[in-house]
Design an enzyme around this catalytic site. Sequence first.
Site, PDB file in Angstrom:
ATOM      1  N   LEU A  35       7.517   2.805 -16.259  1.00  0.00           N
ATOM      2  CA  LEU A  35       8.822   2.484 -15.632  1.00  0.00           C
ATOM      3  C   LEU A  35       9.410   3.668 -14.866  1.00  0.00           C
ATOM      4  O   LEU A  35      10.622   3.718 -14.627  1.00  0.00           O
ATOM      5  CB  LEU A  35       9.822   1.981 -16.690  1.00  0.00           C
ATOM      6  CG  LEU A  35       9.387   0.744 -17.480  1.00  0.00           C
ATOM      7  CD1 LEU A  35      10.481   0.347 -18.485  1.00  0.00           C
ATOM      8  CD2 LEU A  35       9.068  -0.437 -16.550  1.00  0.00           C
ATOM      9  N   ASN A  37       8.934   4.211 -11.777  1.00  0.00           N
ATOM     10  CA  ASN A  37       9.281   3.789 -10.421  1.00  0.00           C
ATOM     11  C   ASN A  37       9.513   2.283 -10.377  1.00  0.00           C
ATOM     12  O   ASN A  37       9.261   1.631  -9.366  1.00  0.00           O
ATOM     13  CB  ASN A  37       8.149   4.187  -9.450  1.00  0.00           C
ATOM     14  CG  ASN A  37       8.618   4.139  -8.002  1.00  0.00           C
ATOM     15  OD1 ASN A  37       9.816   4.172  -7.739  1.00  0.00           O
ATOM     16  ND2 ASN A  37       7.676   4.011  -7.083  1.00  0.00           N
ATOM     17  N   PHE A  83      -3.255   0.440 -11.082  1.00  0.00           N
ATOM     18  CA  PHE A  83      -2.303   0.763 -10.009  1.00  0.00           C
ATOM     19  C   PHE A  83      -1.526   2.039 -10.322  1.00  0.00           C
ATOM     20  O   PHE A  83      -1.028   2.702  -9.433  1.00  0.00           O
ATOM     21  CB  PHE A  83      -1.255  -0.362  -9.875  1.00  0.00           C
ATOM     22  CG  PHE A  83      -1.761  -1.649  -9.323  1.00  0.00           C
ATOM     23  CD1 PHE A  83      -1.934  -2.762 -10.129  1.00  0.00           C
ATOM     24  CD2 PHE A  83      -2.054  -1.771  -7.976  1.00  0.00           C
ATOM     25  CE1 PHE A  83      -2.375  -3.972  -9.620  1.00  0.00           C
ATOM     26  CE2 PHE A  83      -2.502  -2.978  -7.448  1.00  0.00           C
ATOM     27  CZ  PHE A  83      -2.660  -4.068  -8.276  1.00  0.00           C
ATOM     28  N   SER A 127      -6.791   3.573  -0.895  1.00  0.00           N
ATOM     29  CA  SER A 127      -5.950   3.495   0.300  1.00  0.00           C
ATOM     30  C   SER A 127      -6.739   3.855   1.551  1.00  0.00           C
ATOM     31  O   SER A 127      -7.663   4.669   1.506  1.00  0.00           O
ATOM     32  CB  SER A 127      -4.775   4.464   0.143  1.00  0.00           C
ATOM     33  OG  SER A 127      -4.117   4.651   1.374  1.00  0.00           O
ATOM     34  N   TYR A 152      -1.387  13.446  -2.126  1.00  0.00           N
ATOM     35  CA  TYR A 152      -1.470  12.029  -2.523  1.00  0.00           C
ATOM     36  C   TYR A 152      -2.794  11.442  -2.028  1.00  0.00           C
ATOM     37  O   TYR A 152      -3.562  10.863  -2.805  1.00  0.00           O
ATOM     38  CB  TYR A 152      -0.290  11.231  -1.957  1.00  0.00           C
ATOM     39  CG  TYR A 152      -0.565   9.749  -1.908  1.00  0.00           C
ATOM     40  CD1 TYR A 152      -0.978   9.141  -0.722  1.00  0.00           C
ATOM     41  CD2 TYR A 152      -0.476   8.975  -3.054  1.00  0.00           C
ATOM     42  CE1 TYR A 152      -1.283   7.785  -0.685  1.00  0.00           C
ATOM     43  CE2 TYR A 152      -0.770   7.618  -3.021  1.00  0.00           C
ATOM     44  CZ  TYR A 152      -1.182   7.028  -1.825  1.00  0.00           C
ATOM     45  OH  TYR A 152      -1.479   5.699  -1.797  1.00  0.00           O
ATOM     46  N   LYS A 156      -6.473  10.052  -4.060  1.00  0.00           N
ATOM     47  CA  LYS A 156      -7.197   8.776  -3.882  1.00  0.00           C
ATOM     48  C   LYS A 156      -8.678   9.060  -3.651  1.00  0.00           C
ATOM     49  O   LYS A 156      -9.554   8.416  -4.216  1.00  0.00           O
ATOM     50  CB  LYS A 156      -6.623   7.999  -2.695  1.00  0.00           C
ATOM     51  CG  LYS A 156      -5.242   7.416  -2.927  1.00  0.00           C
ATOM     52  CD  LYS A 156      -5.229   6.451  -4.089  1.00  0.00           C
ATOM     53  CE  LYS A 156      -3.846   5.874  -4.344  1.00  0.00           C
ATOM     54  NZ  LYS A 156      -3.809   5.061  -5.573  1.00  0.00           N
ATOM     55  N   GLY A 300       2.119  14.673   9.514  1.00  0.00           N
ATOM     56  CA  GLY A 300       1.099  14.028   8.677  1.00  0.00           C
ATOM     57  C   GLY A 300       0.800  12.604   9.074  1.00  0.00           C
ATOM     58  O   GLY A 300      -0.151  12.006   8.576  1.00  0.00           O
TER      59      GLY A 300
END
Length: 344
Positions: A35, A37, A83, A127, A152, A156, A300
């Site tokens: 929790l 987010n 996820f 992603s 980030y 991935k 970016g």
Amino acid sequence: MKQKILVTGGTGYIGSHTVVELQNSGYEVVIIDNLSNSSADVVDNIEKVSGVRPFFEELDCLDYEGLNTVFAKHKGIKAIIHFAASKAVGESVQKPLLYYRNNLLSLINILELMPQHGVEGIVFSSSCTVYGQPDELPVTEKAPIKKAESPYGNTKQVNEEIICDTIKSGSPISAILLRYFNPIGAHPTALLGELPNGVPQNLIPFLTQTAIGIREKLSVFGNDYNTPDGSCIRDFINVVDLAKAHVTAIERILDKKQKQAVETFNIGTGRGLSVLELINLFEKSTGVKLNYEIVGRRAGDIEKVWANPDYANNELGWKAEISIEETLKSAWAWQLKLRERGIQ
Ligand code: WQD
């Protein structure tokens, strides 16, 4: 007997939509979420949408013993959709160690526990970020992986390698990596949707908050790119279409066709739309005028990226179906519902 699926990050934006689609397909779902987010009332809304209340365990995937206990409590989990991760590109530049710890160690815990509890496979939330700025468009799964632009994006890429190396080492599991493009929109019931904490980083939540008056205006980050109208191009995919791709991937894993194998699929529509085209489509689809201003580029940002989804369409048997107009209307209906519920 319903097959049991564990969904980590299952109260999040994509996770909650995926839980509903799993339940609609007859699976029993256990959600793990810390929790950080999202909120627990998403579990209530999932139940309202699907008519079935998923099991919910408030837990951080960094908690190895906690995870072990959940696997032991919910015996018979057949597969996992993972996820749970930190996902803000900008924040990851400011706090790389938080991202590396959270995103890498969570996955490592899960991969270690899977064989101990007879879990057959994992669907991993990856992603299109891993491609960076592709040399060729539309981008296929064979495109080279480029040096990530952010911690980030790097998590991935590294997580994909961790999964491949684990299976290569002989771990009795299989994996499907789903490389998402840009998920947008909300459930047609307007009971589930994207609810970012604080100021939205992503385009659509900022756009709908501007349209409803929470934000004064939308900044369009650059119109001097090498694209027809100068703004960036993305492959915007409806979140319900994306959720259904996860169900198809789970079915593929449980069919045991891909024992101890790793497969990768681009989950996109195959259609590139520019930021300015999207704004225009939003205004046309909803009748709401948007206040926006062209400003400088965002560091970016990739200039243009959209998927070649042929492999997912033909091999996985999944295809995006919901139109961009319906998707934008669902995002707007969700924003209106949030105001009606006094949430935003
Ligand atoms: C889309 C376009 C912006 C906000 C990132 C991650 C990806 C995934 C989705 C997690 C860009 C422009 C945006 C705004 C704007 N993350 N924009 N004004 O950067 O394509 O992808 O989020 O799952 O992995 O990389 O998404 O929505 O931030 O931006 O003009 O206020 O909209 O410049 O061209 P992005 P985004």
